[in-house]
Structure formats: structure tokens, C-alpha cells
Motif scaffolding. Structure first.
Motif, short mmCIF file in Angstrom:
data_model
loop_
_atom_site.label_atom_id
_atom_site.label_comp_id
_atom_site.label_asym_id
_atom_site.label_seq_id
_atom_site.Cartn_x
_atom_site.Cartn_y
_atom_site.Cartn_z
N CYS A 1 -51.64 24.66 5.98
CA CYS A 1 -52.23 24.97 6.38
C CYS A 1 -52.44 26.39 7.86
CB CYS A 1 -52.66 23.99 7.98
SG CYS A 1 -50.87 23.37 8.58
N VAL A 2 -50.43 26.89 7.50
CA VAL A 2 -51.11 27.87 8.29
C VAL A 2 -51.10 29.34 7.27
CG1 VAL A 2 -48.84 29.33 8.94
CG2 VAL A 2 -48.79 27.02 8.64
N ASP A 3 -51.28 29.53 6.25
CA ASP A 3 -51.54 30.09 5.64
C ASP A 3 -52.67 30.78 5.23
OD1 ASP A 3 -48.85 31.31 4.21
OD2 ASP A 3 -49.30 30.14 2.19
N VAL A 4 -53.91 29.51 5.61
CA VAL A 4 -54.80 30.19 6.05
C VAL A 4 -55.45 30.64 7.22
CG1 VAL A 4 -55.83 28.70 4.45
CG2 VAL A 4 -55.96 27.67 6.21
N CYS A 5 -54.50 29.90 8.06
CA CYS A 5 -55.72 30.63 9.76
C CYS A 5 -55.73 31.80 10.33
CB CYS A 5 -54.09 29.87 10.11
SG CYS A 5 -55.10 29.74 12.03
N GLU B 1 -45.27 25.50 15.39
CA GLU B 1 -43.83 24.78 14.67
C GLU B 1 -42.91 24.04 15.91
OE1 GLU B 1 -40.81 25.26 10.47
OE2 GLU B 1 -41.54 26.93 12.08
N GLY B 2 -42.38 22.33 15.25
CA GLY B 2 -41.65 21.71 16.50
C GLY B 2 -40.70 20.98 15.07
N PRO B 3 -39.58 20.40 15.36
CA PRO B 3 -38.57 20.15 14.39
C PRO B 3 -39.04 19.28 12.77
CG PRO B 3 -38.11 19.91 16.50
CD PRO B 3 -39.22 19.93 16.96
N ASN B 4 -40.72 18.66 13.59
CA ASN B 4 -40.61 17.47 12.64
C ASN B 4 -42.43 17.97 12.86
OD1 ASN B 4 -41.24 15.70 14.28
ND2 ASN B 4 -40.55 14.41 14.04
N MET B 5 -42.89 18.63 13.41
CA MET B 5 -44.73 18.20 13.56
C MET B 5 -44.70 19.84 13.93
SD MET B 5 -46.81 16.40 15.64
CE MET B 5 -48.98 16.15 15.66
N LEU B 6 -45.95 20.15 13.55
CA LEU B 6 -46.87 21.25 13.30
C LEU B 6 -47.99 20.67 14.76
CD1 LEU B 6 -47.77 23.05 10.23
CD2 LEU B 6 -45.70 23.36 11.46
N ALA C 1 -44.98 24.21 24.56
CA ALA C 1 -43.57 24.13 24.78
C ALA C 1 -42.22 25.21 23.94
CB ALA C 1 -43.34 22.52 24.04
N ALA C 2 -41.76 24.90 25.36
CA ALA C 2 -40.16 25.85 24.97
C ALA C 2 -39.88 25.16 23.52
CB ALA C 2 -39.04 25.89 25.74
N GLY C 3 -40.02 26.47 22.67
CA GLY C 3 -38.82 25.88 21.54
C GLY C 3 -40.04 25.75 20.18
N TRP C 4 -41.41 25.39 20.74
CA TRP C 4 -42.93 25.44 19.59
C TRP C 4 -42.87 26.51 19.87
CZ3 TRP C 4 -44.67 20.95 17.70
CH2 TRP C 4 -43.87 19.52 17.24
N LYS C 5 -42.67 28.06 18.51
CA LYS C 5 -42.97 28.91 18.05
C LYS C 5 -44.18 28.97 17.07
CE LYS C 5 -39.60 30.37 20.90
NZ LYS C 5 -39.95 31.10 22.05
N SER C 6 -44.86 29.64 17.09
CA SER C 6 -45.77 30.59 15.90
C SER C 6 -45.61 30.17 14.93
CB SER C 6 -46.19 31.95 16.74
OG SER C 6 -47.65 31.82 15.64
N ILE C 7 -46.47 29.68 13.84
CA ILE C 7 -45.72 30.32 12.52
C ILE C 7 -46.81 30.83 11.81
CG2 ILE C 7 -46.71 27.90 12.29
CD1 ILE C 7 -44.08 27.53 9.52
N THR C 8 -46.50 31.42 10.79
CA THR C 8 -47.95 31.90 10.46
C THR C 8 -47.61 32.23 8.63
OG1 THR C 8 -45.91 34.52 10.38
CG2 THR C 8 -47.86 34.17 12.05
N LYS C 9 -46.63 31.97 7.91
CA LYS C 9 -46.45 31.96 6.86
C LYS C 9 -45.64 30.91 6.15
CE LYS C 9 -46.27 36.10 5.98
NZ LYS C 9 -47.77 37.27 5.93
N ARG C 10 -46.01 30.70 5.16
CA ARG C 10 -45.93 28.57 4.76
C ARG C 10 -44.53 28.68 4.35
NH1 ARG C 10 -48.22 26.31 -0.88
NH2 ARG C 10 -47.72 24.08 -0.98
N LYS C 11 -43.56 27.81 5.28
CA LYS C 11 -42.46 27.37 4.53
C LYS C 11 -42.36 25.41 3.39
CE LYS C 11 -40.66 28.39 8.45
NZ LYS C 11 -39.76 27.73 9.67
#
Length: 109
Positions: free
Chosen positions: A17-21, A28-33, A78-88
């Protein structure tokens, strides 16, 4: 309105989903977006990209997933939940978790 990421994402964290946004509204959090509702433009291009059908338009969220509207708001700020812009790569055991339900207790905030 906005879109939200539901329980299906927990312990999977597929990032297709991140790639098309077009506005980089995923966090991104530890185990969820989650989706930042202040940045989502309601374009819906992310919905068909999610391999576990975890993304819904806010008005289409199933009754048993309503809590995730608030969870997306809270965790997107939330602190630590940063923007994710590239697929992992998804989490290593995502395949084992993708079809499970009742995963809210597994959410790492």
C-alpha cells in the motif's frame, strides 16, 4: 473521510500500500501500519494493494473493526510511528498471521 488500516495488518505489516500512496500518509509501527487521517486524501488506491484486505474507507469499516478508526488516529501521531514511503518486506511470520482474527492483543504500540 479517510481510510483506515484494520486488525488484519497486525503481525503482517505488508507494505504494498505504501508504494501507491500519493501523499505518504502511512505510518509504521513495530508490527502494523496505520493511516494518518490528516494526510489521507481518500483516493482509495491503497485498498486493492493490500494482500490481507486490511484497508477500508472510514464509512465502510466493518462493525467489529470500528475501534481501528480511533487506533489509526492515535498511532499516526504517536512517538516512534514514522512515515513510511517505500515498500519493505513483510514481517517474517506474516504468512502465519495473515488469516487470523482477534489480533488486537498482539498490537505493539
Amino acid at each position: 473521510m479517510t481510510h483506515i488500516v484494520s486488525e488484519s495488518c497486525i503481525r503482517c505489516k505488508y507494505t504494498d500500500c505504501v508504494d501507491v500512496c500519493p501523499v505518504d500518509c502511512f505510518r509504521e509501527g513495530p508490527n502494523m501500519l496505520v493511516i494518518d487521517p490528516d494526510e489521507c486524501i481518500d483516493c482509495a488506491v491503497c485498498i486493492p494493494e493490500c494482500p490481507v484486505n486490511a484497508i477500508y474507507a472510514e464509512e465502510d469499516v466493518p462493525a467489529d473493526q470500528i475501534a481501528f478508526i480511533k487506533i489509526n488516529v492515535e498511532l499516526s501521531q504517536a512517538a516512534g510511528w514514522k512515515s513510511i514511503t517505500k515498500r519493505k518486506e513483510a514481517l517474517p511470520d506474516a504468512e502465519e498471521w495473515k488469516d487470523k482474527t482477534g489480533k488486537l492483543s498482539e498490537l505493539i504500540r
